[in-house]
Every structure is written in structure tokens, then in C-alpha cells.
Enzyme design. Structure first.
Site, mmCIF file in Angstrom:
data_model
loop_
_atom_site.group_PDB
_atom_site.id
_atom_site.type_symbol
_atom_site.label_atom_id
_atom_site.label_comp_id
_atom_site.label_asym_id
_atom_site.label_seq_id
_atom_site.Cartn_x
_atom_site.Cartn_y
_atom_site.Cartn_z
ATOM 1 N N LYS A 201 0.845 -1.195 0.000
ATOM 2 C CA LYS A 201 0.000 0.000 0.000
ATOM 3 C C LYS A 201 0.886 1.251 0.000
ATOM 4 C CE LYS A 201 -3.167 -3.065 0.161
ATOM 5 N NZ LYS A 201 -4.166 -3.478 1.113
HETATM 6 C C1 LIG Z 1 -5.064 -4.631 1.459
HETATM 7 C C2 LIG Z 1 -6.532 -4.516 1.470
HETATM 8 C C3 LIG Z 1 -7.304 -4.933 2.554
HETATM 9 C C4 LIG Z 1 -6.730 -5.678 3.729
HETATM 10 O O1 LIG Z 1 -5.693 -5.015 4.360
HETATM 11 P P1 LIG Z 1 -4.583 -5.889 5.165
HETATM 12 O O2 LIG Z 1 -3.780 -4.833 5.854
HETATM 13 O O3 LIG Z 1 -3.813 -6.658 4.159
HETATM 14 O O4 LIG Z 1 -5.322 -6.761 6.113
HETATM 15 C C5 LIG Z 1 -8.667 -4.710 2.513
HETATM 16 N N1 LIG Z 1 -9.248 -4.121 1.455
HETATM 17 C C6 LIG Z 1 -8.534 -3.724 0.390
HETATM 18 C C7 LIG Z 1 -9.237 -3.049 -0.748
HETATM 19 C C8 LIG Z 1 -7.158 -3.919 0.353
HETATM 20 O O5 LIG Z 1 -6.456 -3.557 -0.724
#
Ligand SMILES: *Cc1c(COP(=O)(O)O)cnc(C)c1O
Length: 410
Positions: A201
């Protein structure tokens, strides 16, 4: 070309000051729930214009906390676009709720009002009590949030924005600039925003997440649920059974005192992770700027490959902090399967990924709900390929990706 370092589709940017921030935590007194967590929560809330932020273990935990704080449970349903990561839907199911999968725009991958309305109607026909809309700000662009907030308010639903892709994005759909995470106080049933700080991210904690919001009672519930449902102060009217333990002679809570009004989770973030993501948050503007610059270069370099390849369509109503460069590719017209294109790019040192297999197609959900017809999500999936996008990419890496694509598709 193959002698250049491999370009992954995404990569964290960790610098010396991030490492120093983490090392300082390791040398200090708190490894968890210390000053780094509190500092990150204050900085994040300030950055996104929310009254409060609760840091937590990851984005999935943040979704779980948001749904739980809104008392979403069995018999309820949450509207989730099918073009998302598994967790947006799974977290609702873990709360005991059903998932009303919504279709998305085949170009942008975003759920609009019409798609949300269709999902609400389907859910109600199934006898579910629809409780929340959970729009996903896919790739860093926002779903039309002002209109979705108005729909939520009209229908008495809460709004849980899955902004795991969209920290730093500015929503313009309400007619003025509103950072994603600032929330929609006009949604009376509750408005919460969820972030992830997974390394792919925009800013990284390693593992980390957060919930932001403005309603003090709702945010207090998020915070409590994140930490076992524990409260250190005796709560008036909660009917605690051990009054001796509660207060010392001065009327302060005894050091061992805690009480629990409902079972919670341990979804806490550690100070080690918080220090990293707090340090990263300080570079968010630079990261966003760099990603925008790379996306502008992509737009130019991919233009000659049209109509086989198109960069992501810019939606009105936001200034995106781009998380993904989800290109649209007409694989049949190119006479290549996506698998062959990915393998060809990989051989030329270019990593790609697919975001996402529509969640409603997963075996678990097909067993539960059968085969839903969500043609927008299927079309989006059929055409999508995420090209490398991360702040440390050089300008000429974009040339390299475009040249590789041209070669593989020709
Ligand atoms: C990455 C992601 C999640 C989950 O986040 P984590 O930190 O990996 O648990 C949920 N929704 C979306 C759209 C994501 O890209």
C-alpha cells in the site's frame, strides 16, 4: 533489458529515518501501545481531517472493528463491490452478516449509486436487513462518495469506506476538497474509514491498519473492541459485580481494575510498526506526488498502444493518490492471453499483478449465494493488469514497461 533489475508491480520505500525510528522504539520502554501508537493516531487523524484515528493490526482488523462497532451481525447485510480484496467481504461474514455483492463500473472498477441500489434491492428481497455500504476506493480513486453517503443517509445505512488503496486521495464529490478518511458526518447511522499499511500500500507499517471517524461514541467502541473490550474506568450503569476492586480510597480506579461490557479482539498495533508507519506518513505527500508523476508518464507512454492498452480512466470527483496502475488491456484483440502477457513481461523483467478476481466468484461465496450476474466486475477483471507503480521507480522505468508491453503484445 533483462539485465536491468526486476521491476515488481509495487514495492515499499523504506529509508534511513524509518529504520532509525524503529530502532528508537526497540531501545525504548514500550514495544506496544506506547507513544508511537498514540503519536501515529494523532498524526493520521490530523492528516485525513478526522476527529479520531484508532490504529490496529492490519486493514482486515480495521474492517472487522468497523463492522463490529456498528453492531453489524447475523441477519444483517453489508453492500460490498465485487472488485475488491477478499477482506472487505470476509470481515462482514466474520461479524455474522451476509454480503450483498455490488457490481462495478467496468472501466474504473468502482461501485456507483446504481450498483449499490441494485445490491440493496437484491439483499432486501433475500430478507436481509441491509446495514451498511462499504465502497472500495479502488486503485486510489474514490467511488462517488458524496452520492453514496446521500444514499446511505436516505436508506438509514452506515458508510464504511474501504480506503486501503486511498490514503492521500482527496475526494471532490461533495463539491469541496475532503481528504479520504475525513468521513461523512451527515450519515447518521455512522461513517467510518478503514486503511491498510501493508507494504504494497502507499505507506507501510509492515502489518498495520487504522479506522478513522468523527463520532466519539462510535470511535470509543472501535478503540474498546480493538483491545479486548476492556475499560480501565468503572462505567456508570454497566452493573459491574466487584465494586471493591473498582476504586481506591481517593476514588481513583485501582491499578488492576478493568471491566468488559462486550467481548473484544486483540487487534492492537505494536509501537514497532507504529514507528515505521508514523515515519512513512511524513513522506506521504512525496509518495503521492511521485506516483502522480509516474501515472502521467504512463498516460503518455501508453497512448501509442491504444486501443489495445489504455491507462486507468480518471474518474471525476477525486484527486487520486494512485495506489495501482491498473491498465485496461484488450487481450483477445491482442491475440494473447493475460497469462501469456504476464509471463512475457516477467521474462523482460517487468512484474505485474491482477486486481482483482471478483470476490463473488470465490468458491465460498458461490456456495453461499450461487452464481450472481455482475457483468461490470467480470468485464473489469477480464481487462485489468496492474503495471509497476511505486515511488522509487525511475522515469525511464515507465519507458521500459511500455516498451516491454509493446513487444509482448506485437
Ligand atoms: C489490502 C486490502 C485490505 C486488507 O488489508 P490488510 O492490511 O492486508 O489486512 C482490505 N481491502 C482492500 C481493498 C485492500 O487492498
Amino acid at each position: 533489458m533483462a539485465s536491468l533489475p526486476f521491476l515488481p508491480y509495487g514495492r515499499q520505500s523504506v529509508e534511513e529515518d524509518d529504520i532509525a525510528a524503529v530502532a528508537a522504539v526497540l531501545r525504548g520502554d514500550w514495544l506496544t501501545q506506547g507513544p508511537a501508537v498514540a503519536g501515529f493516531e494523532r498524526a493520521l487523524a490530523a492528516r485525513v481531517g478526522a476527529a479520531e484515528a484508532v490504529a490496529c493490526a492490519n486493514g482486515t482488523a480495521a474492517l472487522r472493528l468497523a463492522y463490529a462497532a456498528l453492531c453489524i451481525g447475523p441477519g444483517d447485510a453489508v453492500v460490498v463491490p465485487s472488485n475488491t480484496f477478499l477482506a472487505t467481504a470476509s470481515a462482514a461474514r466474520h461479524a455474522g452478516a451476509e454480503v450483498a455483492f455490488a457490481d462495478v463500473d467496468p472501466d474504473s472498477g468502482l461501485m456507483g449509486v446504481a450498483e449499490a441500489e441494485a445490491a440493496i434491492a437484491r439483499a432486501r428481497k433475500a430478507g436481509w436487513r441491509v446495514r451498511a455500504l462499504a465502497p472500495v476506493h479502488y486503485a486510489g480513486q474514490t467511488a462517488p462518495t458524496a452520492a453514496l453517503a446521500a444514499l446511505a443517509q436516505a436508506e438509514g445505512l452506515a458508510l464504511v469506506e474501504d480506503a486501503c488503496h486511498a490514503i492521500g486521495t482527496v475526494d471532490l464529490s461533495g463539491g469541496h476538497e475532503r481528504p479520504v478518511g475525513a468521513g461523512w458526518p451527515e450519515v447518521e447511522a455512522g461513517s467510518l474509514t478503514v486503511f491498510s499499511f501493508h507494504p504494497v500500500k502507499t505507506i507501510a507499517a509492515g502489518e498495520g491498519g487504522a479506522v478513522t471517524g468523527n463520532d466519539p461514541a462510535l470511535m470509543a467502541r472501535v478503540r474498546r473492541l480493538c483491545n479486548h473490550g476492556m475499560m480501565r474506568e468503572p462505567q456508570a450503569g454497566e452493573g459491574f459485580t466487584d465494586p471493591d476492586a473498582a476504586l481506591d480510597a481517593e476514588g481513583n480506579p485501582n491499578p488492576w481494575y478493568y471491566e468488559m461490557a462486550e467481548p473484544g479482539f486483540n487487534h492492537r498495533l505494536s509501537d514497532i510498526h507504529a514507528a515505521l508507519v508514523l515515519s512513512q506518513l511524513g513522506r506521504l505527500d512525496r509518495f503521492v506526488e511521485r506516483r502522480s508523476r509516474l501515472m502521467a508518464l504512463y498516460a503518455g507512454r501508453l497512448a501509442p498502444l491504444a486501443p489495445l492498452v489504455r491507462p486507468p480512466a480518471l474518474v471525476p470527483g477525486c484527486r487520486p493518490a494512485w495506489h495501482l496502475c491498473a491498465a485496461r488491456i484488450d487481450f483477445p484483440a491482442a491475440g494473447r492471453t493475460r497469462s501469456a502477457v504476464m509471463a512475457g513481461l516477467r521474462a523482460l523483467g517487468v512484474g505485474t499483478q491482477v486486481h482483482y478476481i471478483p470476490v463473488h466468484r470465490q468458491p465460498y461465496w458461490r456456495r453461499r449465494y450461487g452464481d450472481l450476474a455482475l457483468p461490470g466486475a467480470m468485464s473489469h477483471y477480464a481487462h485489468t493488469l496492474s503495471l509497476p507503480l511505486f515511488p522509487a521507480m525511475a522515469d525511464d522505468d515507465v519507458d521500459r514497461v511500455a516498451a516491454a508491453l509493446e513487444r509482448v503484445l506485437s
